[in-house]
Structure formats: C-alpha cells, structure tokens
Design a protein around this motif. Structure first.
Motif, PDB file in Angstrom:
ATOM      1  N   ASN A 193       0.824  -1.213   0.000  1.00 13.98           N
ATOM      2  CA  ASN A 193       0.000   0.000   0.000  1.00 13.98           C
ATOM      3  C   ASN A 193       0.856   1.261   0.000  1.00 13.98           C
ATOM      4  O   ASN A 193       0.354   2.352   0.235  1.00 13.98           O
ATOM      5  CB  ASN A 193      -0.923  -0.012   1.225  1.00 13.98           C
ATOM      6  N   ALA A 194       2.147   1.116  -0.221  1.00  9.64           N
ATOM      7  CA  ALA A 194       3.064   2.242  -0.126  1.00  9.64           C
ATOM      8  C   ALA A 194       3.554   2.656  -1.514  1.00  9.64           C
ATOM      9  O   ALA A 194       4.054   1.835  -2.278  1.00  9.64           O
ATOM     10  CB  ALA A 194       4.255   1.881   0.754  1.00  9.64           C
ATOM     11  N   VAL A 195       3.378   3.947  -1.815  1.00 10.94           N
ATOM     12  CA  VAL A 195       3.823   4.500  -3.100  1.00 10.94           C
ATOM     13  C   VAL A 195       4.862   5.578  -2.820  1.00 10.94           C
ATOM     14  O   VAL A 195       4.576   6.567  -2.125  1.00 10.94           O
ATOM     15  CB  VAL A 195       2.643   5.094  -3.899  1.00 10.94           C
ATOM     16  N   LEU A 196       6.067   5.385  -3.343  1.00 10.62           N
ATOM     17  CA  LEU A 196       7.138   6.344  -3.121  1.00 10.62           C
ATOM     18  C   LEU A 196       6.825   7.672  -3.802  1.00 10.62           C
ATOM     19  O   LEU A 196       6.404   7.708  -4.964  1.00 10.62           O
ATOM     20  CB  LEU A 196       8.463   5.789  -3.649  1.00 10.62           C
ATOM     21  N   VAL A 197       7.020   8.770  -3.077  1.00 12.28           N
ATOM     22  CA  VAL A 197       6.803  10.114  -3.611  1.00 12.28           C
ATOM     23  C   VAL A 197       8.126  10.866  -3.529  1.00 12.28           C
ATOM     24  O   VAL A 197       8.740  10.952  -2.460  1.00 12.28           O
ATOM     25  CB  VAL A 197       5.724  10.869  -2.807  1.00 12.28           C
ATOM     26  N   VAL A 198       8.586  11.407  -4.637  1.00 10.42           N
ATOM     27  CA  VAL A 198       9.866  12.126  -4.658  1.00 10.42           C
ATOM     28  C   VAL A 198       9.684  13.618  -4.887  1.00 10.42           C
ATOM     29  O   VAL A 198      10.635  14.388  -4.751  1.00 10.42           O
ATOM     30  CB  VAL A 198      10.803  11.550  -5.746  1.00 10.42           C
ATOM     31  N   ASP A 199       8.485  14.051  -5.231  1.00  8.53           N
ATOM     32  CA  ASP A 199       8.243  15.469  -5.460  1.00  8.53           C
ATOM     33  C   ASP A 199       8.105  16.215  -4.134  1.00  8.53           C
ATOM     34  O   ASP A 199       7.475  15.734  -3.187  1.00  8.53           O
ATOM     35  CB  ASP A 199       6.961  15.680  -6.277  1.00  8.53           C
TER      36      ASP A 199
END
Length: 287
Positions: free
Chosen positions: A230-236
C-alpha cells in the motif's frame, strides 16, 4: 519576586487594533480608579511599543486576585467571553474560574512552563487532558512529572500539542481522536508508529489531518512492515498546511491510501520529525 502572566483572547472582539489602542488609553483612568477601590493593586502602567499593540501591565499583592479583577473588567467592558487562556503553574486555577463564569467553553488553553517551575504536577496534567472544558486546542509547553502516565483514554481534542511527550505511549496514541496531533521529544518507536499507521488505515483516528512527532531515529522497514503493498514512493517536494496552521515541507515520502480513498503522506525529515499529512489540506473553522 516571580512574575505571573495570563494572556487572554476574547471572542467577537468588536474593535480594530487602532480603536483598541485608543480605548485602552481612554479607559486607563477608569480602570485604575475601579481597581484601586479594591485596594489590591499596587501599580497600573499602560505600555507603548511601536512594534506591537499597547498593553496594560499591572502589579498586584495577590496575583490571582489581579487576574480575576482585570478579566472581569474587560469582559464587562466589551460584553464578550474569553476564548483562549495562556497560563502557567501559579495561574492554573484561572482555567476553571473562567469556565465557571461563562456558558461558552474555552476554545484554547496554552499551559506554559516557567523557569522557576518547568514541571507540571500529575493533578494538573490529568485535569488538562481529562477534565477541563476546552472545545478545540490544548497546548502543553511543560515537562510532565517524573514517571507520569496518563491511564485514561484521551477525550476528543481537535488540536493537541505537547512539547515534551516522553510519557505518551502507543496506547495513549491509539485512544486519541484529533485533527492535529503534535508530539515533541517523543519516545515512540518505528514499531509503535507502524501500529498507528495500521490503526489509521483501519479507520482509527478518522479526523486526523496532521501527525508530527520528534523521534530520534526511524527504521523504515519497521515503520512500513506489512504495508509495502500500500506504499507509493513520492519524490516530489510538497508543502502542507494543517487545519490549525502548522506548516511542513515534505521533500519526499511514502503515500498510503485508506479503503475510503483518503491518502496520507508519511515523511521522516532530517530534523528528526516524523510527519503524517492527510490530504487534501483543509482549513479549520471554529464555528
């Protein structure tokens, strides 16, 4: 002699700042005469500072008598209720006194430690957290007594800000129902926060918009254990403002989504703060 202070914010203030300055100056003589009649006041000064609004400074033989007299006078003068109080250990009784004289509960209580009294008592902590009538915000900027434990479930507090929260356990956290939860100097672990994230995902703490805790170290594998799917990496880089005005910059993080579609960003910052920001941003309305 230890100085004592009590800062009040009043509801529905009908005057602008320039008008209030004029009223303060005009009312000084009246206030002085009324309070001198009670023979408790030592001196009254109206202080002016070009950088801030003029304010009244009084000196009393008995501090609580002075606080009550000034409060009574201002409330009667403007026909308004007290909205916020900022108190310290020696003016603690003012919380109950203010609530007893008005039907509208206090919206905000700020409890400040003083240099000569940095630690609150167990009775004071229990009263603020469990018993006092306050409809929205409680800020505790004081150390808790040694070995203090809060054994009750937390009541509904919209914004809870505790500067020294070493006593807050995962069981305490799971019983909270808040919009903004701010914990300084926390002893919560990565495993504790994993339990809290799963609690939120299953519908716990449903009103949460911002959680912020100062935690020394975070183990990402423990933090996200069982949540990898359920984890989505966010780099912004994103900026977030909570309903009560706390602002955080999220340089990166992980998004997790609840079954109802609500998304939260989990971010551990280099400053040692773990942030959970729930989208979308909203503005809190006292009404």
């Amino acid at each position: 002699m230890n100085c004592e202070f009590l800062h009040f914010i009043f509801l529905n203030k009908p005057y602008s700042i320039p008008e209030y300055r004029c009223l303060s100056a005009l009312r000084k003589a009246t206030l002085s005469s009324k309070l001198y009649e009670k023979r408790h006041v030592t001196n009254i000064y109206l202080l002016g500072d070009p950088r801030r609004m003029n304010h009244l400074m009084t000196y009393w033989g008995d501090k609580l008598t002075g606080l009550k007299a000034i409060t009574d006078y201002v409330i009667d003068l403007f026909n308004i209720d007290v909205s916020e109080v900022c108190i310290s250990k020696y003016s603690f009784k003012m919380i109950e006194w203010v609530n007893s004289r008005q039907t509208t509960p206090l919206k905000k209580i700020v409890y400040m430690a003083m240099a000569w009294s940095p630690c609150s008592s167990e009775d004071e902590m229990n009263y603020i957290l469990r018993d006092c009538r306050c409809s929205s915000e409680i800020l505790i900027y004081s150390e808790a007594p040694p070995n203090f434990r809060f054994l009750n479930n937390f009541r509904r507090i919209d914004c809870l800000d505790i500067s020294n929260s070493k006593w807050v356990t995962i069981d305490n956290l799971l019983s909270m129902d808040g919009i903004d939860i701010i914990l300084g100097s926390s002893t919560l672990t990565s495993s504790d926060m994993n339990v809290f994230l799963k609690h939120w995902l299953s519908g716990g703490c449903p009103r949460l918009k911002l959680f912020l805790a100062r935690i020394d170290t975070v183990d990402v594998s423990q933090l996200l254990d069982g949540l990898e799917h359920n984890a989505v990496l966010v780099v912004d880089r994103r900026d977030y403002t909570s309903p009560f005005g706390y602002r955080r910059t999220l340089p990166s993080g992980v998004d997790i989504r609840r079954a109802d579609g609500v998304t939260a960003t989990v971010c551990y910052q280099q400053t040692g703060k773990l942030v959970i920001a729930v989208w979308p941003e909203t503005t809190y309305n006292y009404n």
